[in-house]
Motif scaffolding. Structure first.
Motif, short mmCIF file in Angstrom:
data_model
loop_
_atom_site.label_atom_id
_atom_site.label_comp_id
_atom_site.label_asym_id
_atom_site.label_seq_id
_atom_site.Cartn_x
_atom_site.Cartn_y
_atom_site.Cartn_z
N PRO A 285 -13.60 24.64 77.94
CA PRO A 285 -14.15 24.04 76.72
C PRO A 285 -13.10 23.72 75.66
O PRO A 285 -13.20 22.69 74.98
CB PRO A 285 -15.15 25.09 76.22
CG PRO A 285 -14.74 26.37 76.87
CD PRO A 285 -14.15 25.99 78.19
N PHE A 286 -12.10 24.58 75.52
CA PHE A 286 -11.08 24.33 74.51
C PHE A 286 -10.26 23.09 74.86
O PHE A 286 -9.95 22.26 73.99
CB PHE A 286 -10.16 25.54 74.36
CG PHE A 286 -9.12 25.38 73.28
CD1 PHE A 286 -9.47 25.30 71.94
CD2 PHE A 286 -7.77 25.28 73.61
CE1 PHE A 286 -8.52 25.14 70.95
CE2 PHE A 286 -6.81 25.12 72.64
CZ PHE A 286 -7.18 25.04 71.30
N ILE A 287 -9.92 22.93 76.13
CA ILE A 287 -9.16 21.76 76.56
C ILE A 287 -9.98 20.50 76.39
O ILE A 287 -9.49 19.48 75.89
CB ILE A 287 -8.71 21.92 78.03
CG1 ILE A 287 -7.72 23.10 78.15
CG2 ILE A 287 -8.06 20.64 78.54
CD1 ILE A 287 -7.36 23.45 79.58
N VAL A 288 -11.26 20.54 76.78
CA VAL A 288 -12.12 19.36 76.63
C VAL A 288 -12.29 19.00 75.16
O VAL A 288 -12.20 17.82 74.79
CB VAL A 288 -13.49 19.61 77.29
CG1 VAL A 288 -14.46 18.49 76.94
CG2 VAL A 288 -13.35 19.72 78.80
N GLN A 289 -12.54 19.99 74.31
CA GLN A 289 -12.72 19.71 72.88
C GLN A 289 -11.45 19.11 72.29
O GLN A 289 -11.50 18.19 71.47
CB GLN A 289 -13.09 21.00 72.14
CG GLN A 289 -14.45 21.56 72.49
CD GLN A 289 -15.59 20.69 71.98
OE1 GLN A 289 -15.53 20.15 70.89
NE2 GLN A 289 -16.63 20.56 72.78
N THR A 290 -10.30 19.63 72.71
CA THR A 290 -9.02 19.09 72.23
C THR A 290 -8.85 17.64 72.67
O THR A 290 -8.42 16.78 71.89
CB THR A 290 -7.85 19.94 72.77
OG1 THR A 290 -7.98 21.28 72.29
CG2 THR A 290 -6.50 19.37 72.32
N PHE A 291 -9.21 17.35 73.91
CA PHE A 291 -9.11 15.99 74.44
C PHE A 291 -10.00 15.04 73.64
O PHE A 291 -9.55 13.99 73.18
CB PHE A 291 -9.51 15.99 75.91
CG PHE A 291 -9.41 14.65 76.58
CD1 PHE A 291 -8.19 14.00 76.67
CD2 PHE A 291 -10.52 14.04 77.12
CE1 PHE A 291 -8.08 12.76 77.30
CE2 PHE A 291 -10.44 12.81 77.75
CZ PHE A 291 -9.21 12.17 77.83
N ILE A 292 -11.26 15.41 73.48
CA ILE A 292 -12.21 14.53 72.76
C ILE A 292 -11.77 14.35 71.32
O ILE A 292 -11.80 13.24 70.78
CB ILE A 292 -13.63 15.12 72.84
CG1 ILE A 292 -14.13 15.10 74.28
CG2 ILE A 292 -14.58 14.33 71.93
CD1 ILE A 292 -15.47 15.79 74.48
#
Length: 349
Positions: A285-292
């Protein structure tokens, strides 16, 4: 000239320093504004700024021209990396391993060329192609992995290493039957089992060529999922290497946004929403949120079609709800965060 921040355009240059109501210096005279700068002004509740007169009133054409020019400059480096990926695959077919030095020769110049640009989203989409999907996908996953690592606060060296993990993540497909890889219809269970072997094969190829490292682990683990639903071993998130988690996000995004023989390219907003959904179960989730969070600001100034049938332009992004920005439709503004009955149907990039 004095303009309201709703009327600012990416590429405008400030004609004076900007301070907020508390006297805090926000942006400097002469700064050429990008999406993050305009968001910053909004967050500091600044209404008007002074900018230098624009050379052209047709800003949308100017932005398209700039994106096209950037893509033209980067295209040779992108093509070099794609050709390099092809050559690595061919080396593996012939000898079972590849020349590790070629990775640096093919990938590093592309990173350097991208580092000069700001609209990463537009460039990645411009350079995406339907032909030679496997090789284009390898390059795209490498670039996205590199940027994701940077956005996560990794050093340049760590980011470059992560990018190369992405570049090599599918090297095991060099030993998979091309008829299965390029099959335009649904795979049989036996064919799917064959495809899944590319993770194990990729690990072995990289270890045979360069030794064991996070590069070989990324090839092995990029289809593993946090909830244990992935392959080849069905491990959970706490057993995945951090680089593997980054490459997994880049791989899913690239696969969904690309055109393939059996799949039409999907709208970018739909893809990001799907990534967001997967972050609750399968992807970090942290990687995805950072990407978005780092992709969304690049939507500023882009045209959108709304569920009302109207065409508008994104003027601000909403930090508390990535997918519901402020949209300008002619002379009115629609805050989608306060209009749950209205959705964005498509973003025109």
């Amino acid at each position: 000239m004095r303009v309201h921040i709703y009327d600012l355009q990416i590429g405008d240059r400030l004609a004076s320093n900007v301070f907020n109501d508390s006297g805090l210096h926000v942006l400097s005279n002469g700064k050429m504004l990008d999406a993050q700068d305009i968001n910053k002004l909004f967050n500091h509740r600044i209404d008007y700024v002074e900018i230098h007169r624009r050379l052209s009133d047709d800003s949308s054409l100017a932005m398209v021209s700039k994106a096209e020019e950037s893509a033209r400059k980067i295209q040779p480096f992108f093509d070099l990396a794609v050709d390099g990926a092809k050559d690595l695959f061919e080396q593996v077919v012939r000898t079972g391993k590849f020349d590790a030095e070629q990775i640096h020769e093919n990938f590093d110049p592309l990173v350097e060329s991208f580092n000069q640009e700001t609209d990463v989203v537009q460039l990645l989409l411009s350079l995406n192609g339907k032909d030679d999907y496997t090789f284009h996908h390898s390059v795209q996953v490498g670039m996205i992995s590199y940027y994701l690592a940077k956005w996560l606060g990794k050093s340049r060296e760590e980011s470059l290493f992560t990018g190369k993990a992405g570049y090599l993540h599918d090297i095991g497909k060099s030993r998979i039957d091309s008829a299965i890889l390029n099959k335009p219809s649904k795979l049989t269970p036996e064919e799917y089992e064959s495809i899944k072997q590319h993770t194990l094969i990729g690990r072995d190829i990289i270890e045979n060529s360069m030794g064991a490292s996070a590069l070989s682990l990324a090839a092995l683990q990029h289809h593993e999922r946090l909830n244990g639903s992935g392959y080849p071993h069905g491990i959970r998130g706490d057993q995945m290497h951090p680089v593997s988690k980054i490459v997994a996000v880049a791989d899913v995004y690239s696969a969904m946004i690309s055109s393939r023989v059996y799949q039409q390219k999907r709208d970018l907003l739909v893809v990001l929403k799907e990534l967001h959904r997967l972050s609750f179960s399968e992807l970090d989730p942290f990687i995805v949120q950072t990407f978005i969070r780092n992709m969304i600001p690049n939507f500023l100034g882009k045209s959108v079609s709304l569920s009302t049938g109207e065409i508008g332009k994104i003027v601000f992004t909403n930090p508390s709800d990535f997918f519901r920005p402020l949209v300008q439709v002619e002379d009115k503004f629609i805050d989608l965060a306060d209009s749950p009955q209205i959705d964005i149907e498509m973003i025109f990039l």
